[in-house]
Scaffold this motif. Structure first.
Motif, PDB file in Angstrom:
ATOM      1  N   GLY A  55       0.795  -1.217   0.000  1.00  0.00           N
ATOM      2  CA  GLY A  55       0.000   0.000   0.000  1.00  0.00           C
ATOM      3  C   GLY A  55       0.825   1.263   0.000  1.00  0.00           C
ATOM      4  N   ALA A  56       2.107   1.148  -0.370  1.00  0.00           N
ATOM      5  CA  ALA A  56       3.003   2.307  -0.393  1.00  0.00           C
ATOM      6  C   ALA A  56       3.720   2.380  -1.737  1.00  0.00           C
ATOM      7  CB  ALA A  56       4.026   2.223   0.733  1.00  0.00           C
ATOM      8  N   GLU A  57       4.148   3.584  -2.111  1.00  0.00           N
ATOM      9  CA  GLU A  57       4.856   3.721  -3.370  1.00  0.00           C
ATOM     10  C   GLU A  57       6.221   3.028  -3.318  1.00  0.00           C
ATOM     11  OE1 GLU A  57       5.698   7.509  -0.988  1.00  0.00           O
ATOM     12  OE2 GLU A  57       3.913   6.342  -1.529  1.00  0.00           O
ATOM     13  N   VAL A  58       6.673   2.580  -4.476  1.00  0.00           N
ATOM     14  CA  VAL A  58       7.980   1.934  -4.614  1.00  0.00           C
ATOM     15  C   VAL A  58       8.725   2.656  -5.726  1.00  0.00           C
ATOM     16  CG1 VAL A  58       9.201  -0.189  -5.175  1.00  0.00           C
ATOM     17  CG2 VAL A  58       7.084  -0.290  -3.846  1.00  0.00           C
ATOM     18  N   ILE A  59       9.904   3.170  -5.409  1.00  0.00           N
ATOM     19  CA  ILE A  59      10.650   3.976  -6.359  1.00  0.00           C
ATOM     20  C   ILE A  59      11.944   3.263  -6.746  1.00  0.00           C
ATOM     21  CG2 ILE A  59      11.647   6.237  -6.831  1.00  0.00           C
ATOM     22  CD1 ILE A  59       8.615   6.229  -6.118  1.00  0.00           C
ATOM     23  N   VAL A  60      12.131   3.065  -8.035  1.00  0.00           N
ATOM     24  CA  VAL A  60      13.396   2.542  -8.565  1.00  0.00           C
ATOM     25  C   VAL A  60      13.986   3.653  -9.424  1.00  0.00           C
ATOM     26  CG1 VAL A  60      14.524   0.763  -9.928  1.00  0.00           C
ATOM     27  CG2 VAL A  60      12.501   0.182  -8.577  1.00  0.00           C
TER      28      VAL A  60
ATOM     29  N   TYR B 207       8.413   4.221 -11.192  1.00  0.00           N
ATOM     30  CA  TYR B 207       7.694   4.654 -10.003  1.00  0.00           C
ATOM     31  C   TYR B 207       6.407   3.835  -9.946  1.00  0.00           C
ATOM     32  CZ  TYR B 207      10.501   8.912  -9.204  1.00  0.00           C
ATOM     33  OH  TYR B 207      11.510   9.809  -8.926  1.00  0.00           O
ATOM     34  N   ALA B 208       6.225   3.073  -8.893  1.00  0.00           N
ATOM     35  CA  ALA B 208       5.024   2.249  -8.734  1.00  0.00           C
ATOM     36  C   ALA B 208       4.201   2.785  -7.566  1.00  0.00           C
ATOM     37  CB  ALA B 208       5.405   0.792  -8.477  1.00  0.00           C
ATOM     38  N   PHE B 209       2.899   2.947  -7.816  1.00  0.00           N
ATOM     39  CA  PHE B 209       1.984   3.461  -6.798  1.00  0.00           C
ATOM     40  C   PHE B 209       0.808   2.508  -6.637  1.00  0.00           C
ATOM     41  CE2 PHE B 209       4.101   7.147  -8.585  1.00  0.00           C
ATOM     42  CZ  PHE B 209       4.473   7.870  -7.465  1.00  0.00           C
ATOM     43  N   PRO B 210       0.371   2.266  -5.410  1.00  0.00           N
ATOM     44  CA  PRO B 210      -0.828   1.447  -5.213  1.00  0.00           C
ATOM     45  C   PRO B 210      -2.080   2.219  -5.590  1.00  0.00           C
ATOM     46  CG  PRO B 210      -0.110   2.351  -3.116  1.00  0.00           C
ATOM     47  CD  PRO B 210       0.920   2.759  -4.133  1.00  0.00           C
ATOM     48  N   LEU B 211      -3.059   1.513  -6.111  1.00  0.00           N
ATOM     49  CA  LEU B 211      -4.388   2.081  -6.315  1.00  0.00           C
ATOM     50  C   LEU B 211      -5.174   1.787  -5.044  1.00  0.00           C
ATOM     51  CD1 LEU B 211      -4.999   0.867  -9.973  1.00  0.00           C
ATOM     52  CD2 LEU B 211      -4.539   3.223  -9.244  1.00  0.00           C
ATOM     53  N   ARG B 212      -5.092   2.687  -4.094  1.00  0.00           N
ATOM     54  CA  ARG B 212      -5.630   2.438  -2.764  1.00  0.00           C
ATOM     55  C   ARG B 212      -7.105   2.760  -2.683  1.00  0.00           C
ATOM     56  NH1 ARG B 212      -1.720   4.857   1.777  1.00  0.00           N
ATOM     57  NH2 ARG B 212      -3.340   3.879   3.016  1.00  0.00           N
ATOM     58  N   VAL B 213      -7.848   1.856  -2.039  1.00  0.00           N
ATOM     59  CA  VAL B 213      -9.269   2.075  -1.739  1.00  0.00           C
ATOM     60  C   VAL B 213      -9.404   2.725  -0.368  1.00  0.00           C
ATOM     61  CG1 VAL B 213     -11.498   0.967  -1.405  1.00  0.00           C
ATOM     62  CG2 VAL B 213      -9.937   0.121  -3.169  1.00  0.00           C
TER      63      VAL B 213
ATOM     64  N   VAL C 245      -0.294   1.167 -10.282  1.00  0.00           N
ATOM     65  CA  VAL C 245       0.107   1.880 -11.492  1.00  0.00           C
ATOM     66  C   VAL C 245       1.624   1.930 -11.533  1.00  0.00           C
ATOM     67  CG1 VAL C 245      -0.160   4.080 -10.253  1.00  0.00           C
ATOM     68  CG2 VAL C 245       0.003   4.074 -12.731  1.00  0.00           C
ATOM     69  N   ASP C 246       2.184   1.679 -12.700  1.00  0.00           N
ATOM     70  CA  ASP C 246       3.620   1.839 -12.927  1.00  0.00           C
ATOM     71  C   ASP C 246       3.831   3.033 -13.842  1.00  0.00           C
ATOM     72  OD1 ASP C 246       4.895  -0.208 -11.487  1.00  0.00           O
ATOM     73  OD2 ASP C 246       4.440  -1.690 -13.029  1.00  0.00           O
ATOM     74  N   LEU C 247       4.763   3.888 -13.481  1.00  0.00           N
ATOM     75  CA  LEU C 247       5.160   5.016 -14.314  1.00  0.00           C
ATOM     76  C   LEU C 247       6.620   4.823 -14.704  1.00  0.00           C
ATOM     77  CD1 LEU C 247       3.503   7.836 -12.176  1.00  0.00           C
ATOM     78  CD2 LEU C 247       2.598   6.772 -14.245  1.00  0.00           C
ATOM     79  N   LEU C 248       6.901   4.868 -16.000  1.00  0.00           N
ATOM     80  CA  LEU C 248       8.219   4.537 -16.511  1.00  0.00           C
ATOM     81  C   LEU C 248       8.863   5.743 -17.183  1.00  0.00           C
ATOM     82  CD1 LEU C 248       6.303   1.901 -16.752  1.00  0.00           C
ATOM     83  CD2 LEU C 248       8.028   1.054 -18.324  1.00  0.00           C
ATOM     84  N   CYS C 249      10.177   5.852 -17.012  1.00  0.00           N
ATOM     85  CA  CYS C 249      10.976   6.826 -17.740  1.00  0.00           C
ATOM     86  C   CYS C 249      12.132   6.080 -18.399  1.00  0.00           C
ATOM     87  CB  CYS C 249      11.508   7.904 -16.802  1.00  0.00           C
ATOM     88  SG  CYS C 249      12.446   9.205 -17.659  1.00  0.00           S
ATOM     89  N   HIS C 250      12.482   6.472 -19.621  1.00  0.00           N
ATOM     90  CA  HIS C 250      13.542   5.769 -20.335  1.00  0.00           C
ATOM     91  C   HIS C 250      14.908   5.987 -19.692  1.00  0.00           C
ATOM     92  CE1 HIS C 250      10.775   4.506 -23.334  1.00  0.00           C
ATOM     93  NE2 HIS C 250      10.583   5.700 -23.861  1.00  0.00           N
ATOM     94  N   GLN C 251      15.085   7.121 -19.021  1.00  0.00           N
ATOM     95  CA  GLN C 251      16.362   7.448 -18.408  1.00  0.00           C
ATOM     96  C   GLN C 251      16.265   7.385 -16.886  1.00  0.00           C
ATOM     97  OE1 GLN C 251      19.065   7.906 -20.281  1.00  0.00           O
ATOM     98  NE2 GLN C 251      17.769   7.631 -22.099  1.00  0.00           N
ATOM     99  N   PRO C 252      17.368   7.070 -16.211  1.00  0.00           N
ATOM    100  CA  PRO C 252      17.362   7.155 -14.738  1.00  0.00           C
ATOM    101  C   PRO C 252      17.069   8.583 -14.282  1.00  0.00           C
ATOM    102  CG  PRO C 252      19.307   5.985 -15.545  1.00  0.00           C
ATOM    103  CD  PRO C 252      18.658   6.601 -16.743  1.00  0.00           C
ATOM    104  N   LEU C 253      16.339   8.697 -13.178  1.00  0.00           N
ATOM    105  CA  LEU C 253      15.970  10.003 -12.648  1.00  0.00           C
ATOM    106  C   LEU C 253      16.445  10.143 -11.209  1.00  0.00           C
ATOM    107  CD1 LEU C 253      12.237  10.317 -13.822  1.00  0.00           C
ATOM    108  CD2 LEU C 253      14.237  11.387 -14.870  1.00  0.00           C
ATOM    109  N   ALA C 254      16.887  11.335 -10.871  1.00  0.00           N
ATOM    110  CA  ALA C 254      17.191  11.621  -9.473  1.00  0.00           C
ATOM    111  C   ALA C 254      15.895  11.636  -8.682  1.00  0.00           C
ATOM    112  CB  ALA C 254      17.908  12.964  -9.355  1.00  0.00           C
ATOM    113  N   LEU C 255      15.979  11.265  -7.407  1.00  0.00           N
ATOM    114  CA  LEU C 255      14.789  11.238  -6.560  1.00  0.00           C
ATOM    115  C   LEU C 255      14.184  12.631  -6.468  1.00  0.00           C
ATOM    116  CD1 LEU C 255      13.173   9.288  -4.745  1.00  0.00           C
ATOM    117  CD2 LEU C 255      14.534  10.135  -2.815  1.00  0.00           C
ATOM    118  N   ASP C 256      12.897  12.738  -6.796  1.00  0.00           N
ATOM    119  CA  ASP C 256      12.198  14.025  -6.815  1.00  0.00           C
ATOM    120  C   ASP C 256      10.938  13.906  -5.963  1.00  0.00           C
ATOM    121  OD1 ASP C 256      10.660  16.280  -7.383  1.00  0.00           O
ATOM    122  OD2 ASP C 256      11.417  16.427  -9.429  1.00  0.00           O
TER     123      ASP C 256
END
Length: 241
Positions: free
Chosen positions: A82-87, A115-121, A130-141
């Motif tokens: 139930g929490a976001e997961v950031i790679v 960036y993965a986020f739960p669809l929380r009820v 939901v997964d959000l993808l970027c082609h390049q590595p990103l600094a933590l924002d």
């Protein structure tokens, strides 16, 4: 500072319109809200009944197939906890997922950040992830994380409301990307049901055995599923040995 109202409004606006295209519109607004390259939506993400709703790119589809085939990865963990997961950088250490890590680095070379986020009820339940993808590595924002979490929460209520409304009309939401489901998710779910009947085991155990066979043989999960469907008794006997 993140404008919570503006983020929620953009998701609510995307929720209006043809229900059949709701997941696609939500994927697009989630992707654009945090300026990522692609997005995916899945229901029941951490269960054997996982169902893809939308993937806005081929890379997103590969990510979905990989996580479903292995039963682990960022969005599985997000749905479970139930929490976001950031790679931030997919090329770095991914030891949290011993199977997904090396497979992702081999099969998702064009993905830098997830960036993965739960669809929380509510505080204890999730619809999926939901997964959000970027082609390049990103600094933590922190702003991206905050925007993504707000948008994902709004999307979960939009999906839940649309699902409930459709059920009230006496039908099921026409959200499935049928060609993808029929070739990948559908056969796997059907094979799980057959093994449950043959072996008197749970859905979770049936899928775990199929995943182990697929991973150990270097074949895809649908390949194993099709063979189970053709001769479930033989496969049940084989898996018991």
């Amino acid at each position: 500072m993140v404008d919570h109202v503006a983020v929620e409004r953009s998701v609510h606006e995307a929720a209006d319109g043809d229900p059949a295209r709701l997941p696609q519109r939500l994927c697009e607004v989630l992707r654009d809200t945090v300026s990522m390259d692609a997005a995916t939506l899945s229901l029941f993400t951490d269960t054997p009944h996982r169902q893809l709703l939308c993937a806005t790119s081929e890379a997103g589809l590969r990510l979905e197939k990989l996580q479903f085939g292995l039963g682990e990865g960022p969005c599985v963990t997000a749905a479970q906890t139930g929490a976001e997961v950031i790679v931030n950088d997919l090329r770095q250490d991914l030891s949290s997922w011993p199977l997904f890590g090396p497979c992702a680095q081999e099969q998702l070379a064009d993905v830098g950040t997830i960036y993965a986020f739960p669809l929380r009820v509510d505080a204890r339940r999730t619809l999926g992830a939901v997964d959000l993808l970027c082609h390049q590595p990103l600094a933590l924002d922190p702003d991206i994380i905050e925007k993504g979490a707000i948008a994902a929460r709004a999307a979960s209520f939009a999906l839940l409301s649309a699902y409930q409304a459709t059920m009230d009309w006496g039908g099921l939401p026409p959200w499935e990307p049928e060609d993808i489901l029929d070739s990948y998710w559908g056969p796997t779910h059907a094979a799980v049901g057959l093994l449950v009947g043959e072996l008197d085991i749970t859905d979770e155990e049936a899928l775990a055995r199929m995943r182990a066979r697929a991973f150990g043989s270097g074949r895809s999960l649908p390949d194993i599923a099709h063979e189970v469907i053709v001769d479930p008794s033989r496969w049940a006997d084989d898996l018991e040995r």
